[in-house]
Scaffold this active site. Structure first.
Site, PDB file in Angstrom:
ATOM      1  N   THR A  55       0.840  -1.208   0.000  1.00 16.06           N
ATOM      2  CA  THR A  55       0.000   0.000   0.000  1.00 16.06           C
ATOM      3  C   THR A  55       0.868   1.249   0.000  1.00 16.06           C
ATOM      4  OG1 THR A  55      -1.762  -1.165   1.158  1.00 16.06           O
ATOM      5  CG2 THR A  55      -1.816   1.240   1.256  1.00 16.06           C
ATOM      6  N   CYS A  56       1.916   1.235   0.770  1.00 19.24           N
ATOM      7  CA  CYS A  56       2.810   2.388   0.886  1.00 19.24           C
ATOM      8  C   CYS A  56       3.478   2.706  -0.451  1.00 19.24           C
ATOM      9  CB  CYS A  56       3.874   2.127   1.945  1.00 19.24           C
ATOM     10  SG  CYS A  56       3.200   1.622   3.545  1.00 19.24           S
ATOM     11  N   SER A  57       3.932   1.684  -1.159  1.00 16.72           N
ATOM     12  CA  SER A  57       4.672   1.862  -2.408  1.00 16.72           C
ATOM     13  C   SER A  57       3.781   2.033  -3.633  1.00 16.72           C
ATOM     14  CB  SER A  57       5.589   0.659  -2.647  1.00 16.72           C
ATOM     15  OG  SER A  57       6.615   0.635  -1.689  1.00 16.72           O
TER      16      SER A  57
END
Length: 179
Positions: A55-57
């Site tokens: 999700t972060c990337s």
């Protein structure tokens, strides 16, 4: 963290490129403090569980980078992404995404995250201690707005994402006049 509260003072160990250093790793250590990042400016800080995670990337970091100029129009001076990762990991993540606008802050020891009250165990994902996903508008070191994903807990079975999305933060900023 509550609105109106000053962010904690900590020293972050960063690595910066230095052209005077020869060899394959032309970087040197540089200490940065909370004051360096937050004093005298209005910034967005978003914190997430880990560099290189899905999700972060895939969404959060690239969308903040893509919407950077829209945030500047809302009187934001800088956007920072913080994670409980060391400077080497954060620099590699920045290079992998070709970041030019969002600046990454390594909270390798988790001290800032702990003092923000956002350190959680993520042993169930093999991470150890990490940051809960949150975002904040910080004006001269003081929390002006706060965004926190629901379900804050150790070893949460899910990784909620939505409240801290750049789209949500931007929408909230656009709906508020700056004094």
């Amino acid at each position: 963290m509550t609105i109106g509260k000053k962010v904690p003072f900590v020293t972050f160990r960063t690595r910066v490129r230095d052209s005077s250093i020869a060899g394959p790793n032309p970087h040197r250590w540089e200490n940065k403090t909370s004051s360096d990042y937050f004093s005298g400016k209005r910034v967005i800080l978003f914190s997430l569980p880990g560099a290189f995670t899905p999700t972060c990337s895939t969404y959060q970091l690239p969308d903040f980078e893509d919407l950077y100029t829209e945030f500047l129009k809302e009187h934001i001076d800088e956007i920072y992404c913080l994670s409980v990762n060391d400077a080497f990991v954060m620099n590699a993540w920045s290079r992998a995404h070709g970041l030019t606008k969002v600046k990454l802050i390594p909270d390798g020891s988790g001290e800032f995250t702990r003092k923000m009250g956002m350190l959680v165990a993520k042993d169930n994902f093999g991470f150890g201690m990490r940051s809960w996903r949150y975002a904040a508008i910080i004006n001269d070191g003081v929390v002006e707005q706060w965004f926190e994903e629901e379900g804050f807990s150790d070893n949460c079975e899910i990784d909620p994402y939505g409240i801290t999305s750049p789209q949500n933060v931007l929408e909230r900023l656009k709906g508020q006049a700056v004094a």
